[in-house]
Design a protein around this motif. Structure first.
Motif, short mmCIF file in Angstrom:
data_model
loop_
_atom_site.label_atom_id
_atom_site.label_comp_id
_atom_site.label_asym_id
_atom_site.label_seq_id
_atom_site.Cartn_x
_atom_site.Cartn_y
_atom_site.Cartn_z
N ASN A 178 0.85 -1.19 0.00
CA ASN A 178 0.00 0.00 0.00
C ASN A 178 0.88 1.24 0.00
O ASN A 178 1.61 1.49 0.96
N TYR A 199 -3.52 10.52 -0.18
CA TYR A 199 -4.85 11.02 0.15
C TYR A 199 -5.32 11.97 -0.94
O TYR A 199 -4.53 12.82 -1.40
N SER A 212 -4.90 6.01 -2.78
CA SER A 212 -3.64 5.29 -2.54
C SER A 212 -3.48 4.19 -3.58
O SER A 212 -4.47 3.65 -4.09
N LYS A 248 -9.54 4.44 -3.23
CA LYS A 248 -9.74 5.34 -2.10
C LYS A 248 -8.80 4.91 -0.96
O LYS A 248 -8.60 3.72 -0.73
N ALA A 249 -8.27 5.87 -0.24
CA ALA A 249 -7.29 5.57 0.81
C ALA A 249 -7.85 4.60 1.84
O ALA A 249 -7.17 3.66 2.26
N GLU A 250 -9.12 4.79 2.24
CA GLU A 250 -9.72 3.91 3.24
C GLU A 250 -9.82 2.47 2.73
O GLU A 250 -9.58 1.51 3.47
N GLN A 251 -10.17 2.34 1.44
CA GLN A 251 -10.31 1.01 0.85
C GLN A 251 -8.96 0.30 0.77
O GLN A 251 -8.84 -0.90 1.07
N SER A 252 -7.92 1.01 0.39
CA SER A 252 -6.59 0.40 0.27
C SER A 252 -6.06 -0.03 1.63
O SER A 252 -5.42 -1.08 1.76
N VAL A 253 -6.33 0.78 2.68
CA VAL A 253 -5.90 0.41 4.03
C VAL A 253 -6.61 -0.85 4.49
O VAL A 253 -5.99 -1.76 5.08
N THR A 254 -7.90 -0.96 4.22
CA THR A 254 -8.67 -2.16 4.59
C THR A 254 -8.12 -3.39 3.90
O THR A 254 -7.96 -4.45 4.52
N ASN A 286 -4.65 -4.30 5.46
CA ASN A 286 -4.81 -4.84 6.81
C ASN A 286 -5.28 -6.29 6.77
O ASN A 286 -4.79 -7.15 7.52
#
Length: 304
Positions: A22, A26, A29, A73-79, A82
């Motif tokens: 990742n 922002y 990502s 989207k940054a939130e999606q890539s972090v999920t 993880n």
């Protein structure tokens, strides 16, 4: 799937090379190394562990793309990262734990899955059938084998049998292969018999067809046993040994038909592993009688 098969799969997984990367940004990502991660995912697809994480990725954008990099989207890539980290670290920990808890096999061993028994008595009966079929063929001076129960995996019906010699392992593998060939023929003949019955022909004709099918089964069994005799024993016309091989093949066939499996030790040479049938693809097994007969005859000439 038993614990040793699980270990074998996990040892082939490249945990480091298959990780998702990742590149944080922002509001978007980059997720990279998707192709390698999908290869990892394919390797573990049928494992009975960490199903939540595996199913998550099966239903994610990662499994549906042929791109190696995606801008998300940054939130999606972090999920995604993880979940990938949880999956990979969980598998790594599992492999390290199993390596410590599960004893390594001797290469002169085989791993057997018994058919699922209805009770303890039947489980012992299945084990005795395997013992008789194996011991009567490998416990002799030419093979120098023996049958020693080394392990009964807790919570399942997987046995590890130490056979003593590579010749014994090879012979058991060939008996298993021949049993798969005979079972395939048996299933083909049963289909033919059912198709014939549907034609509503006279009982006399049906009986004649059934006798013909039974005769073909006997010929197939005889052919497989004789090929194993020629390949594995110096005396190629030993009637008693052929009968023992026929018994072994027939017993293996009946047990395989009920759900049994016979596998090599995890650390067996690749040449030995190839002697065993693939129990996920039994319908593709073809007879090796001609090859066994020819190589056995060549060995006999060399010894004379």
């Amino acid at each position: 799937m038993n614990l040793k098969q699980l270990i074998a799969i996990l040892r082939k997984v490249d945990f480091n090379g298959g990780a998702l990367i990742n590149e944080a940004g922002y509001p978007n990502s980059w997720i990279r190394n998707i192709s390698a991660f999908n290869r990892l995912l394919a390797q573990i697809q049928n494992l009975p562990v960490l199903r939540q994480q595996i199913d998550f990725f099966n239903n994610s954008i990662i499994a549906k793309t042929d791109q190696n990099d995606l801008l998300l989207k940054a939130e999606q890539s972090v999920t995604l990262q993880n979940n990938a980290n949880t999956l990979i670290s969980g598998l790594s920990i599992l492999l390290a734990t199993l390596d410590q808890l599960v004893p390594a096999d001797d290469a002169n061993s085989v791993i057997i899955k018994l058919p699922d028994p209805i009770d303890f008595k039947q489980a012992i009966d299945f084990q005795n059938q395997f013992f008789t079929a194996i011991s009567q063929n490998i416990v002799n001076p030419e093979i120098s084998g023996k049958v020693v129960l080394k392990e009964w995996e807790p919570g399942s019906f997987w046995l590890t049998l130490f056979l003593g010699t590579s010749a014994a392992v090879n012979l058991v593998a060939q008996i298993a292969w021949s049993a798969a060939v005979v079972l395939k023929k048996f299933q083909e003949y049963k289909i033919l018999e059912e198709q014939t019955k549907s034609l509503k022909i006279k009982n006399e004709a049906l009986d004649e067809i059934k006798r013909g099918i039974e005769e073909q089964m006997k010929l197939t069994l005889e052919s497989e046993a004789k090929a194993l005799q020629i390949h594995n024993f110096k005396k190629s016309d030993n009637h008693e040994q052929v009968e023992r091989l026929k018994m072994g093949i027939k017993t293996f066939m009946e047990l395989i038909d009920k759900g049994a499996e016979i596998h090599p030790a995890l650390n067996a040479p690749e040449s030995v592993k190839n002697l065993f049938p693939n129990f996920k693809k039994l319908s593709s097994v073809e007879s090796r009688t001609k090859l066994l007969t020819e190589t056995g005859a060549d060995q006999t000439k060399g010894n004379s």
